[in-house]
Write an enzyme that holds these catalytic residues in place. Structure first.
Site, short mmCIF file in Angstrom:
data_model
loop_
_atom_site.label_atom_id
_atom_site.label_comp_id
_atom_site.label_asym_id
_atom_site.label_seq_id
_atom_site.Cartn_x
_atom_site.Cartn_y
_atom_site.Cartn_z
N GLY A 266 0.74 -1.12 -0.13
CA GLY A 266 -0.12 -0.11 0.03
C GLY A 266 0.73 1.33 0.00
CG HIS A 297 5.51 -2.45 -0.36
ND1 HIS A 297 5.48 -3.71 -0.15
CD2 HIS A 297 5.29 -2.18 -1.62
CE1 HIS A 297 5.09 -4.25 -1.25
NE2 HIS A 297 4.78 -3.42 -2.07
CD GLU A 300 6.71 2.14 -3.37
OE1 GLU A 300 6.45 2.23 -4.65
OE2 GLU A 300 6.25 1.48 -2.46
CG ASP A 378 6.34 -3.05 -7.62
OD1 ASP A 378 5.56 -3.59 -6.90
OD2 ASP A 378 6.49 -1.78 -7.55
#
Length: 469
Positions: A266, A297, A300, A378
Site C-alpha cells: 500500500g 514495503h 518508497e 513489482d
C-alpha cells in the site's frame, strides 16, 4: 539462516567472485539489442517482489475476463459519465465515480440505477476505440502519468476483475510461462486467497486456496519450470488492518505448503499505514505462531524518514523498495553485510517518480557497499515490462559486472522465504546454469544471441530498442 549462507558460499565458490573479463569485452562491443538478447537468455534466480494483481498485461486481463462467461461471469466497463444523481461514489477511496473503464460484474451492474447502467457497456460489446482505451487504461505508459494515476486509478479500474480467482490463476500461470522463457527459477508472489461468485458473494478462502493448488499442479504450470510460493498481502492503511493481519497469520500458519510470508503493501505516504502501528499486534502474533516471515514495503517515499528502521523493528527480513535508505545513515550501516535484503524495483521507482532519473537511484550504492539487494518486477503488467528489462536497466545504467549479475541472482534465491532444502537445491541449480551459460557464450556467442526475445512497452519506449536494427 547463517548456516545456509555458509552452504551457499561453498556452492558458489570462487566462480562468483572471479571477474568475467569476457563479459567486459562483450559489453564494449555489444549493441543495446545484443545486450538485451544476452540478458534475456541468461539464467535468473528469483523474483521476490511481485504483486499478482499487478502482473497481468492488459490484453491478458481482457482475454481472460471474456473467457469467464462460460462460468457465468459477465463484466461491464464504464464508458460514459452522465452525472447520475445518488451515485454514491467516493473519489478519494476505492469506489470513484468519475473514472472511465471501471470494471464491475453483472451482479453489481443490475443493482445500479437506470442512469448509471447507461454509463456501462459489456466487455464483449466494446467498440474498437473503447477496447483500445480499455487496454491503455491499465498501463502506466504516458509522460503525464505517475504515482497518482497508478495508486488511485489502476486498481480501482480493475475493481471486481481482480476478485476473480479463476482469472488470477491464469494470469499466474501465464507469468510462470513467460518467466520460464526468461530463465527464471523461483517466483514468490503476492496472492491473497479471495474470490467472488457471479452473484457477488465472496468465496471461502479455503476453496480459493484449493483451486490455486490444483491449478499449479496442471501440466502447463509444471512445464514452465518455475517454482512458485505465495505471500499474503495486507493493505497497511485499511481501518481493520490489525484484524486482517491476525487472520492472515492464522491462514499462513495453516497453509505453509504454499504460503511462506506476509507482505505489507500500500501507498506508504498514507500515514495511516505507518510501520509502528503494527508493532503491538505483531508481538502478540509472534507469541502464538512460529516462523512466519515478513516482507514489508518501506522507504518508497520522497522524504527522509525512519520507516525502514521501524519496519525492521516490526520483524521484517526483506524491505520492499528501500529508495530512501541512504537518508537514514544509522539504518543503512545496520543493513551493510546483514541478513536484511532490499527488493529493488528499478522500473517501478522511475515510473512512479520516486527517482527523477536513474542517476538518483540508490541501487548501485547499496549493491557496491554490500547491502543485500535483488532485482524484481513489482507490477510488471502495468509497467508493460519483464525481469530482463530490470537487468537491462541495471547493466545499462550502472555498468554491472558478471560477478554482480551473479550476486543479484544468488540473493534472489538466498533471501527467498522457501525452506532450506528447496533453497539449497535452487542455489546449486542456478550456479550450474550460470556456469554453463557463461561457458557456452564464450565458445560461441551467436548461439546465445540468435534468439529473438519478446520486447514489451517499457523497454521499447524508454530505450527505443524495438526501433533499432
Amino acid at each position: 539462516m547463517y548456516k545456509f549462507f555458509i552452504i551457499a558460499l561453498l556452492l558458489v565458490g570462487s566462480s562468483v567472485r572471479a571477474e568475467g573479463d569476457w563479459f567486459e569485452s562483450f559489453k564494449k562491443t555489444a549493441t543495446d539489442k545484443d545486450l538485451y538478447h544476452f540478458l534475456y537468455a541468461m539464467p535468473k534466480g528469483g523474483d521476490l517482489h511481485n504483486h499478482l494483481s499487478g502482473a497481468g498485461f492488459p490484453e491478458w486481463w481482457l482475454e481472460l475476463a471474456l473467457a469467464q462467461e462460460k462460468r457465468g461471469y459477465i463484466y461491464y466497463t464504464k464508458i460514459k459519465i452522465n452525472n447520475c444523481a445518488g451515485y454514491g461514489g467516493n473519489e478519494f477511496g476505492g469506489n470513484p465515480y468519475l473514472l472511465y473503464f471501471k470494471n464491475i460484474q453483472e451482479s453489481t451492474y443490475k443493482k445500479l440505477s437506470a442512469c448509471e447502467q447507461s454509463e456501462y457497456v459489456r466487455l464483449q460489446d466494446m467498440s474498437a476505440e473503447q477496447k483500445a482505451g480499455w487496454l491503455n487504461s491499465l498501463k502506466l505508459d504516458s509522460a503525464h502519468e505517475g504515482r497518482d494515476e497508478f495508486f488511485q486509478t489502476h486498481w480501482q479500474r480493475l475493481n471486481e476483475l481482480y476478485m476473480n480467482h479463476y482469472v488470477l490463476a491464469e494470469i499466474l500461470v501465464r507469468n510462470m510461462q513467460a518467466f520460464g522463457r526468461e530463465g527464471l527459477m523461483y517466483l514468490e508472489i503476492d496472492c491473497s486467497p479471495v474470490g467472488m461468485r457471479p452473484d457477488g458473494s465472496l468465496i471461502d478462502a479455503e476453496e480459493v486456496y484449493r483451486y490455486y493448488k490444483e491449478r499449479l499442479q496442471q501440466k502447463d504450470a509444471v512445464e514452465s519450470g518455475v517454482t512458485v510460493k505465495f505471500q499474503y498481502a495486507l493493505l497497511r492503511f485499511a481501518p481493520n488492518a490489525e484484524e486482517r493481519l491476525a487472520q492472515m497469520y492464522a491462514f499462513v500458519d495453516a497453509h505453509r505448503d504454499m504460503y511462506v510470508a506476509i507482505d505489507m503493501v500500500g501507498r506508504e505516504d498514507n500515514d495511516k499505514g505507518h510501520p509502528l502501528r503494527f508493532l503491538p499486534t505483531l508481538r502478540k502474533l509472534r507469541a502464538q505462531y512460529p516462523g512466519i516471515d515478513l516482507s514489508i514495503h518501506a522507504g518508497e517515499v520522497d522524504e527522509p524518514n525512519k520507516h525502514i528502521r521501524n519496519t525492521l523493528l516490526l520483524g521484517a527480513n526483506r524491505i520492499g523498495h528501500g529508495v530512501n535508505l541512504l537518508t537514514d545513515p544509522d539504518t543503512y550501516l545496520l543493513m551493510r553485510h546483514s541478513n536484511y535484503m532490499v527488493e529493488v524495483n528499478l522500473i517501478s521507482n522511475l515510473l512512479l517518480e520516486y527517482v527523477d532519473d536513474y542517476s538518483k537511484h540508490p541501487f548501485p550504492e547499496l549493491l557496491r557497499t554490500d547491502v543485500p539487494v535483488a532485482l524484481s518486477t513489482d507490477d510488471r503488467g502495468m509497467w508493460d515490462s519483464n525481469l530482463t528489462d530490470e537487468f537491462f536497466v541495471a547493466v545499462k545504467e550502472f555498468n554491472l559486472s558478471w560477478s554482480e549479475l551473479q550476486t543479484l541472482g544468488l540473493n534472489s534465491l538466498k533471501y527467498g522465504f522457501m525452506n532450506d532444502e528447496l533453497k539449497t537445491k535452487l542455489v546449486h541449480d542456478y550456479q550450474k546454469k550460470m556456469d554453463k551459460f557463461a561457458q557456452q557464450f564464450q565458445k560461441g556467442s551467436q548461439r546465445v544471441l540468435s534468439s529473438k526475445p519478446p520486447m514489451r512497452g517499457f523497454i521499447c519506449n524508454h530505450y527505443e530498442l524495438c526501433s533499432t536494427p
